[in-house]
Structures are given as structure tokens and as C-alpha cells.
Write a protein that holds these residues in place. Structure first.
Motif, short mmCIF file in Angstrom:
data_model
loop_
_atom_site.label_atom_id
_atom_site.label_comp_id
_atom_site.label_asym_id
_atom_site.label_seq_id
_atom_site.Cartn_x
_atom_site.Cartn_y
_atom_site.Cartn_z
N ILE A 179 8.16 1.36 -0.51
CA ILE A 179 8.77 0.52 -1.56
C ILE A 179 7.72 -0.43 -2.15
O ILE A 179 7.69 -0.67 -3.35
CB ILE A 179 9.98 -0.26 -0.98
CG1 ILE A 179 11.09 0.71 -0.57
CG2 ILE A 179 10.51 -1.26 -2.00
CD1 ILE A 179 12.26 0.06 0.19
N THR B 94 16.21 4.58 1.77
CA THR B 94 15.29 4.72 0.64
C THR B 94 14.21 5.72 1.04
O THR B 94 13.77 5.72 2.21
CB THR B 94 14.67 3.34 0.31
OG1 THR B 94 15.73 2.41 0.07
CG2 THR B 94 13.80 3.41 -0.93
N ASN C 202 0.81 -1.23 0.00
CA ASN C 202 0.00 0.00 0.00
C ASN C 202 0.83 1.27 0.00
O ASN C 202 0.35 2.33 -0.40
CB ASN C 202 -0.94 0.01 1.21
CG ASN C 202 -0.23 -0.19 2.54
OD1 ASN C 202 0.52 -1.15 2.70
ND2 ASN C 202 -0.42 0.72 3.47
N ARG C 203 2.10 1.20 0.49
CA ARG C 203 2.90 2.45 0.51
C ARG C 203 4.38 2.12 0.45
O ARG C 203 4.77 0.95 0.51
CB ARG C 203 2.56 3.31 1.74
CG ARG C 203 2.87 2.66 3.07
CD ARG C 203 2.31 3.49 4.23
NE ARG C 203 2.47 2.82 5.50
CZ ARG C 203 3.46 3.06 6.36
NH1 ARG C 203 4.35 3.97 6.09
NH2 ARG C 203 3.55 2.38 7.49
N ASN D 47 8.05 -7.79 1.32
CA ASN D 47 8.47 -6.39 1.43
C ASN D 47 8.11 -5.77 2.78
O ASN D 47 8.89 -4.99 3.32
CB ASN D 47 7.82 -5.58 0.30
CG ASN D 47 7.88 -4.10 0.56
OD1 ASN D 47 8.93 -3.47 0.44
ND2 ASN D 47 6.75 -3.52 0.98
N TYR E 48 16.88 -3.35 14.63
CA TYR E 48 16.44 -3.45 13.23
C TYR E 48 17.47 -4.23 12.42
O TYR E 48 17.12 -5.13 11.64
CB TYR E 48 16.24 -2.05 12.65
CG TYR E 48 15.90 -2.02 11.18
CD1 TYR E 48 14.59 -2.17 10.73
CD2 TYR E 48 16.90 -1.85 10.21
CE1 TYR E 48 14.28 -2.14 9.37
CE2 TYR E 48 16.60 -1.82 8.86
CZ TYR E 48 15.29 -1.97 8.45
OH TYR E 48 14.99 -1.95 7.09
N ARG F 289 -2.26 -4.59 5.53
CA ARG F 289 -3.06 -4.83 6.73
C ARG F 289 -4.46 -4.28 6.52
O ARG F 289 -5.44 -4.88 6.90
CB ARG F 289 -2.41 -4.15 7.94
CG ARG F 289 -1.15 -4.84 8.37
CD ARG F 289 -0.70 -4.34 9.68
NE ARG F 289 -0.02 -3.05 9.56
CZ ARG F 289 0.76 -2.55 10.50
NH1 ARG F 289 0.94 -3.22 11.61
NH2 ARG F 289 1.38 -1.40 10.32
N LYS G 126 17.18 -7.67 10.14
CA LYS G 126 17.47 -7.74 8.71
C LYS G 126 18.60 -8.73 8.42
O LYS G 126 18.67 -9.29 7.33
CB LYS G 126 17.79 -6.34 8.17
CG LYS G 126 16.54 -5.46 8.07
CD LYS G 126 15.57 -6.05 7.05
CE LYS G 126 14.34 -5.23 6.85
NZ LYS G 126 13.40 -5.81 5.87
N THR H 20 11.23 6.75 1.89
CA THR H 20 9.86 6.35 2.30
C THR H 20 9.60 6.89 3.71
O THR H 20 10.49 7.43 4.36
CB THR H 20 9.74 4.81 2.35
OG1 THR H 20 10.54 4.33 3.44
CG2 THR H 20 10.17 4.15 1.06
N1 LIG Z 1 13.25 2.88 3.73
C1 LIG Z 1 14.48 2.41 3.85
O1 LIG Z 1 15.47 3.17 4.03
C2 LIG Z 1 14.72 0.93 3.73
C3 LIG Z 1 16.03 0.49 3.48
C4 LIG Z 1 16.29 -0.88 3.37
C5 LIG Z 1 15.24 -1.78 3.49
N2 LIG Z 1 13.98 -1.33 3.75
C6 LIG Z 1 12.92 -2.34 3.88
O2 LIG Z 1 11.99 -2.14 2.84
C7 LIG Z 1 10.72 -2.67 3.22
C8 LIG Z 1 9.65 -1.63 2.96
O3 LIG Z 1 9.92 -0.52 3.81
P1 LIG Z 1 9.51 0.98 3.43
O4 LIG Z 1 10.72 1.78 3.48
O5 LIG Z 1 8.64 0.97 2.21
O6 LIG Z 1 8.66 1.32 4.75
P2 LIG Z 1 7.26 2.01 4.97
O7 LIG Z 1 7.05 3.10 3.99
O8 LIG Z 1 7.21 2.29 6.43
O9 LIG Z 1 6.22 0.84 4.62
C9 LIG Z 1 6.18 -0.33 5.39
C10 LIG Z 1 5.11 -1.25 4.82
O10 LIG Z 1 5.11 -2.46 5.61
C11 LIG Z 1 3.76 -2.68 6.02
N3 LIG Z 1 3.66 -3.45 7.26
C12 LIG Z 1 4.22 -3.18 8.47
N4 LIG Z 1 3.86 -4.13 9.36
C13 LIG Z 1 3.07 -5.01 8.69
C14 LIG Z 1 2.39 -6.19 9.06
N5 LIG Z 1 2.42 -6.70 10.31
N6 LIG Z 1 1.68 -6.86 8.10
C15 LIG Z 1 1.61 -6.38 6.84
N7 LIG Z 1 2.21 -5.24 6.44
C16 LIG Z 1 2.93 -4.58 7.36
C17 LIG Z 1 3.18 -1.28 6.18
O11 LIG Z 1 1.78 -1.34 6.26
P3 LIG Z 1 0.90 -0.22 7.05
O12 LIG Z 1 0.66 0.88 6.06
O13 LIG Z 1 -0.33 -0.95 7.47
O14 LIG Z 1 1.72 0.24 8.23
C18 LIG Z 1 3.71 -0.64 4.91
O15 LIG Z 1 2.96 -1.05 3.80
C19 LIG Z 1 10.87 -3.06 4.69
O16 LIG Z 1 11.11 -4.44 4.79
C20 LIG Z 1 12.09 -2.27 5.14
O17 LIG Z 1 12.73 -2.87 6.25
C21 LIG Z 1 13.69 -0.01 3.86
#
Ligand SMILES: NC(=O)c1ccc[n+]([C@@H]2O[C@H](COP(=O)([O-])OP(=O)(O)OC[C@H]3O[C@@H](n4cnc5c(N)ncnc54)[C@H](OP(=O)(O)O)[C@@H]3O)[C@@H](O)[C@H]2O)c1
Length: 231
Positions: free
Chosen positions: A17, A174, A14-15, A77, A141, A38, A145, A176
Motif C-alpha cells: 500500500i 488488500t 517501498n512496497r 502506513n 494483529y 527500513r 489495529k 499486497t
Molecule cells: N494488506 C491488507 O490486507 C491490509 C488490510 C488492512 C490494513 N493493512 C495495513 O496496511 C499497511 C501496509 O500493509 P501492506 O499490506 O502494504 O503490507 P506489506 O506489503 O507487507 O508492506 C508492509 C510495509 O511495512 C514496512 N515495515 C514493516 N516493519 C517496519 C518497520 N519496523 N519500520 C519501517 N517499515 C516497516 C515494510 O518494510 P520492509 O519492506 O522493510 O519489510 C513494508 O514497506 C499496514 O499497516 C497494514 O497493517 C493491510
């Protein structure tokens, strides 16, 4: 694995990555893209199929796997950053972060493994440069990972005999909500999505996106003092 005509499932679609992954799959001609969330009402892409999925809820995972038997490509993701320092944060919070970032994708992968095997499919997990190193405020965290990285490697070992390819994607900061509070240079989520699907199409074992994650990977081969200083 071809993306064109494939059926793709993205957790946390939904949001962030995940939203970019859903858009990229559609742009590459996927037949169907399940955007799992969710709250499925939070999925705004009109061409995606919203699906309710909380990756920490076994009943929600079972219900999704019973319904979505046509999935060819699973992208783990969804994730959270909850903690800061492992000596300071409440243990419950540290456990919750592991529950979402490690046990979540593990449970989803276990539920969908037979489906991916039946469909000669592919699995990709969004890991991190922080699978390979710890930085301040990301102690717990990083541990989640690192666990997810090794889970991805283990899935690769166990799924290869079933004809399922497995890719571990590592990216640094990234752009977000998760790291909106940071002023670091950030990779655009659309770039992560492009490189993720290029990796799946190439059957890559690993995709490293951006300079930050590449540097952390290279540092793993050096003395730990390079990352953590001398004692
Ligand atoms: N941003 C970075 O710098 C970065 C770097 C490396 C890796 N990552 C990884 O990339 C992935 C995506 O992160 P993002 O940066 O896109 O973060 P984000 O914008 O905070 O989005 C997180 C996503 O995960 C969902 N989520 C969290 N808990 C959940 C659950 N129990 N069941 C189902 N969905 C759930 C959230 O849903 P809701 O909308 O319901 O909360 C949202 O869709 C993650 O695994 C993160 O660790 C991020």
C-alpha cells in the motif's frame, strides 16, 4: 488539505500500500514525496525521495524528524502481520507486532507532530477493518489495529488545537505481500491510495475503503453474536 505542492512522508513506502501511496501523491502533484523504508535502496519510484526509517527505532525516527522539517502530510502506513492466535503464539511475537503496529506509528507521530503543527499539516494512519473485529489467525494483529485506531482518534483530539487534521483509514483485505497467502477478494492497493488522498483533501475524519471494512464497521453497532456467535 491540498496535495498539490505539499510535501508528503509515507512510512513503509517501498512496497504494498505504501508504494501505491507514494505513486498517488506524486500523481496528485505533491512537491516532494519521501518514501521511508527500513532499507531506502528498496524504494524503486525514481520520483520519490528515499529515506531510511525504521519505525521501531527511536534513533532512526529522531534522525528523520530532524531532517524532514518540511513534511505537510504524514502517512503512518508501515505495519506487519506476525501473529495468529493469542493463546498459542509466543508472547515475544505478539509484543513485536504491537511494537511495530502501535508504538511505531505512535513514536513517528510524536516526532512529527510539531512539524505538522508548524506546517498546518495532516496525518493519516492506515488502520483496518480488523480495528473493529477479530477473525481467525488475526487475533493479535486485530488488537494492534484496534490500538492504532484509538491512537488515531487520540491524536485527532490532541492535534486539532494545533491546526492538524487527522484521518483514520480502514480497509479490508488488500492485494499486497501481507495477505498474498489468502484467496479472499482483495482491494487493489491503488484504490486504497486514491481514497486515502481524497480523504485528506476532504479533511475526512475517517475513510472506509471497500465492502469488507464497511460491513465490519456496521456490525460494531449490532449484538456481538453477529460477529462471534452465541455462547
Ligand atoms: N494488506 C491488507 O490486507 C491490509 C488490510 C488492512 C490494513 N493493512 C495495513 O496496511 C499497511 C501496509 O500493509 P501492506 O499490506 O502494504 O503490507 P506489506 O506489503 O507487507 O508492506 C508492509 C510495509 O511495512 C514496512 N515495515 C514493516 N516493519 C517496519 C518497520 N519496523 N519500520 C519501517 N517499515 C516497516 C515494510 O518494510 P520492509 O519492506 O522493510 O519489510 C513494508 O514497506 C499496514 O499497516 C497494514 O497493517 C493491510
Amino acid at each position: 488539505m491540498r496535495i498539490e505542492d505539499a510535501t508528503v512522508l509515507v512510512t513503509g513506502g517501498n512496497r504494498g500500500i505504501g508504494k501505491s501511496l507514494v505513486a498517488e501523491a506524486l500523481a496528485r502533484g505533491a512537491r516532494k514525496v519521501y518514501a521511508a523504508a527500513r532499507n531506502p535502496e528498496a524504494v524503486t519510484n525514481p520520483d520519490a525521495v528515499p529515506v531510511a526509517l525504521d519505525i521501531t527505532d527511536p534513533a532512526s525516527i529522531t534522525a528523520a524528524a530532524e531532517r524532514l522539517t518540511d513534511v505537510d502530510i504524514l502517512i503512518n502506513n508501515a505495519g506487519v502481520h506476525l501473529g495468529g492466535e493469542i493463546l498459542v503464539d509466543e508472547l515475544d511475537k505478539i509484543r513485536r507486532e504491537m511494537e511495530v503496529n502501535y508504538f511505531g506509528p505512535l513514536q513517528v507521530s510524536r516526532a512529527f507532530a510539531p512539524i505538522l503543527a508548524a506546517n498546518n499539516g495532516h496525518l493519516l494512519t492506515i488502520n483496518s477493518g480488523l480495528s473493529w473485529a477479530v477473525v481467525p489467525d488475526y487475533s493479535s494483529y486485530s488488537a494492534t489495529k484496534a490500538a492504532s485506531w484509538m491512537m488515531t482518534n487520540a491524536l485527532r483530539l490532541e492535534l486539532v488545537a494545533h491546526g492538524v487534521g487527522v484521518t483514520s483509514l480502514h480497509v479490508g483485505w488488500t492485494d499486497t505481500d501481507m495477505v498474498a497467502h489468502r484467496s479472499d477478494e482483495k482491494v487493489p492497493p491503488a484504490q486504497v491510495a486514491r481514497e486515502a488522498f481524497a480523504g485528506i483533501e476532504a479533511d475526512a475524519l475517517e475513510v472506509v475503503v471497500g465492502e469488507g471494512a464497511s460491513q465490519l464497521k456496521a456490525a460494531l453497532a449490532l449484538d456481538p453474536s453477529v460477529l462471534y456467535g452465541a455462547r
